[in-house]
Design a protein around this motif. Structure first.
Motif, PDB file in Angstrom:
ATOM      1  N   ALA A 178      21.042 -26.733  10.972  1.00 52.55           N
ATOM      2  CA  ALA A 178      20.545 -26.379   9.648  1.00 52.55           C
ATOM      3  C   ALA A 178      19.484 -25.285   9.745  1.00 52.55           C
ATOM      4  O   ALA A 178      19.476 -24.328   8.960  1.00 52.55           O
ATOM      5  N   HIS A 179      18.586 -25.411  10.728  1.00 55.89           N
ATOM      6  CA  HIS A 179      17.555 -24.388  10.916  1.00 55.89           C
ATOM      7  C   HIS A 179      18.165 -23.068  11.375  1.00 55.89           C
ATOM      8  O   HIS A 179      17.731 -21.988  10.948  1.00 55.89           O
ATOM      9  N   MET A 180      19.189 -23.139  12.244  1.00 56.94           N
ATOM     10  CA  MET A 180      19.882 -21.916  12.675  1.00 56.94           C
ATOM     11  C   MET A 180      20.504 -21.184  11.488  1.00 56.94           C
ATOM     12  O   MET A 180      20.420 -19.960  11.372  1.00 56.94           O
ATOM     13  N   SER A 181      21.157 -21.975  10.635  1.00 64.65           N
ATOM     14  CA  SER A 181      21.835 -21.384   9.488  1.00 64.65           C
ATOM     15  C   SER A 181      20.848 -20.720   8.541  1.00 64.65           C
ATOM     16  O   SER A 181      21.120 -19.651   7.983  1.00 64.65           O
ATOM     17  N   ALA A 182      19.673 -21.352   8.353  1.00 63.20           N
ATOM     18  CA  ALA A 182      18.667 -20.803   7.445  1.00 63.20           C
ATOM     19  C   ALA A 182      17.904 -19.642   8.065  1.00 63.20           C
ATOM     20  O   ALA A 182      17.438 -18.748   7.339  1.00 63.20           O
ATOM     21  N   ASN A 183      17.795 -19.636   9.396  1.00 55.40           N
ATOM     22  CA  ASN A 183      17.004 -18.603  10.082  1.00 55.40           C
ATOM     23  C   ASN A 183      17.781 -18.062  11.283  1.00 55.40           C
ATOM     24  O   ASN A 183      17.408 -18.318  12.434  1.00 55.40           O
ATOM     25  N   PRO A 184      18.873 -17.347  11.055  1.00 55.52           N
ATOM     26  CA  PRO A 184      19.705 -16.880  12.177  1.00 55.52           C
ATOM     27  C   PRO A 184      18.970 -15.980  13.155  1.00 55.52           C
ATOM     28  O   PRO A 184      19.367 -15.891  14.323  1.00 55.52           O
ATOM     29  N   GLU A 185      17.898 -15.342  12.688  1.00 59.11           N
ATOM     30  CA  GLU A 185      17.146 -14.482  13.596  1.00 59.11           C
ATOM     31  C   GLU A 185      16.366 -15.292  14.635  1.00 59.11           C
ATOM     32  O   GLU A 185      15.916 -14.752  15.660  1.00 59.11           O
ATOM     33  N   ASP A 186      16.208 -16.607  14.405  1.00 61.93           N
ATOM     34  CA  ASP A 186      15.452 -17.460  15.326  1.00 61.93           C
ATOM     35  C   ASP A 186      16.350 -18.404  16.123  1.00 61.93           C
ATOM     36  O   ASP A 186      15.876 -19.411  16.663  1.00 61.93           O
ATOM     37  N   ILE A 187      17.639 -18.117  16.186  1.00 59.17           N
ATOM     38  CA  ILE A 187      18.583 -19.026  16.844  1.00 59.17           C
ATOM     39  C   ILE A 187      18.181 -19.336  18.272  1.00 59.17           C
ATOM     40  O   ILE A 187      18.247 -20.496  18.719  1.00 59.17           O
ATOM     41  N   GLU A 188      17.745 -18.344  19.009  1.00 60.70           N
ATOM     42  CA  GLU A 188      17.426 -18.548  20.428  1.00 60.70           C
ATOM     43  C   GLU A 188      16.282 -19.544  20.596  1.00 60.70           C
ATOM     44  O   GLU A 188      16.370 -20.469  21.412  1.00 60.70           O
ATOM     45  N   SER A 189      15.215 -19.408  19.831  1.00 57.50           N
ATOM     46  CA  SER A 189      14.083 -20.326  19.968  1.00 57.50           C
ATOM     47  C   SER A 189      14.417 -21.712  19.414  1.00 57.50           C
ATOM     48  O   SER A 189      13.981 -22.727  19.978  1.00 57.50           O
ATOM     49  N   ILE A 190      15.204 -21.764  18.343  1.00 60.18           N
ATOM     50  CA  ILE A 190      15.612 -23.065  17.791  1.00 60.18           C
ATOM     51  C   ILE A 190      16.456 -23.815  18.811  1.00 60.18           C
ATOM     52  O   ILE A 190      16.288 -25.025  19.020  1.00 60.18           O
TER      53      ILE A 190
END
Length: 445
Positions: A189-201
């Protein structure tokens, strides 16, 4: 599309009248409500004739118990491996740590899933697509396949059970899986909302997953002192050993190079072709989960030859539920007469059952015996090592009729050297890729 007719009082009266018009219905109701359908429908004569004697048998000792977990694929593959290890160690009883195998499977699967979902989000896959929702719904279960088990053993090896024993959560994985599943869905869910932060998530979720797994299952050993007394009373000491070294030293049987055969009865998937399942796996860069689609009789021939010639158990996957007498440990296609009790004709064949979601591989076990006619090729029945403990069946061992094998066995792991050249050539060709939700991608639990 035609309209759906609601049930009204007239229809209900017709149903009741039809039920009462057949005296056998009330007799069946009286019997089933008191004794249960399995006791009423049991074909006593067939059960009596399904004997527990086998012309070929390999003894694998006391059965294991997966308890309230879906780890049959790990238990059954380790049951094959422990047969080899017992011979190498010259011991009568030995058991690998299934908890150790599950720990690293789940950790690897955690990483595999996060990478898979990150790739879909980056590619613009809609969150409400069938693929996206299927992967979310099926995440972090216990089930698996032979190839997935070999991925774990190849990378992490194995340890004796007493060096990493079962825990409350390995015996009953439900609550642990709920937490892991929720953690993964939160991360997606966090990846989908913030794709620019996928690596840290992804990195944060992996750390949290590792923490949860270790809290529930314990911290697996990186190395251990291995010593044992063999069946002749001789004491042995290997000294400091890693799990990978232990696996290579005592399970030197080439199991990692086995080929998975499958019987997909649907004609659009030709025999002699390799089949793969999209998005199915556990270890990133591990061996992909692929099968060689072959006739069921070829699978039987391979199982018979492995038991007779190699004298080693044979891993297989089946739909274990139909026509099963769990208490007495028996499978046969005519073991129960459900249709006679209900006055219903259950007439689907194997292809139709697969196509209409009535059957798929859901449990993995090991063949440890077979009864062969004097001609050396015709099988009557099979002896099966299960992982449901020794309080049922023949101290945990089941008997399977040969016709049940034809109808409900789907998968078999065999040495590559057992395949004819045409099948070896097929392994080098691209697989027919099936979608993630295809029944051939079902996991053994």
């Amino acid at each position: 599309m035609g309209s759906i007719t609601p049930l009204d009082h007239s229809t209900l009266d017709d149903l009741r009248t039809g039920f009462e018009a057949r005296p056998q219905n009330r007799l069946a109701m009286n019997a089933v409500t008191v004794a249960g359908i399995e006791k009423v429908a049991l074909n006593y004569e067939r059960a009596r004739r399904l004997q527990r004697r086998f012309s070929v048998s390999v003894d694998n000792g006391a059965v294991t118990n997966q308890n309230r977990s879906g780890r049959c694929w790990l238990f059954s593959s380790l049951n094959v491996a422990r047969f080899v290890a017992k011979k190498a160690l010259n011991v009568k009883e030995f058991e690998f740590s299934q908890n150790y195998a599950m720990y690293f499977d789940k950790l690897e699967r955690f990483n595999y899933f996060l990478g898979n979902m990150a790739g879909l989000i980056t590619a613009g896959e809609p969150v409400d697509s069938r693929l996206f929702q299927h992967l979310l719904s099926d995440v972090m279960g216990d089930g698996g396949q032979w190839t997935m088990a070999m991925n774990v053993y190849r990378k992490y090896g194995a340890v004796p059970q007493d060096l990493f024993p079962e825990t409350a959560s390995s015996r009953n994985t439900g609550e642990m899986n709920v937490q892991l599943r929720s953690l993964l869905r939160t991360a997606v869910a966090h990846m989908s909302a913030n794709p620019e932060d996928i690596e840290s998530i992804t990195a944060d979720a992996l750390r949290a997953g590792h923490r949860i797994l270790t809290i529930h299952l314990g911290e697996p050993p990186r190395s251990f002192d291995w010593e044992w007394t063999d069946a002749d009373g001789v004491f042995h000491r290997d000294g400091e050993t890693t799990p990978v070294e232990f696996w290579k030293r005592y399970v030197d049987a080439g199991l990692e190079d086995y080929v998975c055969l499958v019987d997909d009865p649907r004609p659009e998937h030709p025999k002699g072709r390799k089949i793969g399942i999209e998005h199915l796996g556990n270890v990133v860069d591990g061996t992909p989960t692929e099968y060689l689609n072959v006739p069921n009789d070829f699978m039987k021939d391979c199982a018979r030859r492995i038991l007779s010639d190699l004298r080693i158990p044979v891993w297989f996957g089946a739909d274990c539920h139909p026509m099963m007498d769990r208490e007495n440990g028996a499978w046969a296609t005519d073991l129960f007469s459900y249709g006679d009790v209900y006055d219903v004709d259950f007439d689907m064949d194997k292809e139709t059952r697969v196509r209409f979601a009535d059957s798929a591989m859901n449990h993995a076990m090991a063949f440890v015996g077979v009864d062969v006619d004097e001609d050396g090729t015709t099988t009557r029945r099979w002896r099966v090592e299960n992982s449901w403990g020794d309080k049922i069946a023949d101290k945990g061992y089941f008997t399977m009729s040969d016709d049940w094998f034809s109808e409900f066995v789907y998968e078999l792991a065999v040495p590559r050297t057992m395949l004819p050249q045409e099948y070896l050539d097929a392994l080098d060709k691209p697989a027919i890729m099936l979608p993630a939700w295809d029944p051939m991608g079902a996991l053994a639990r």
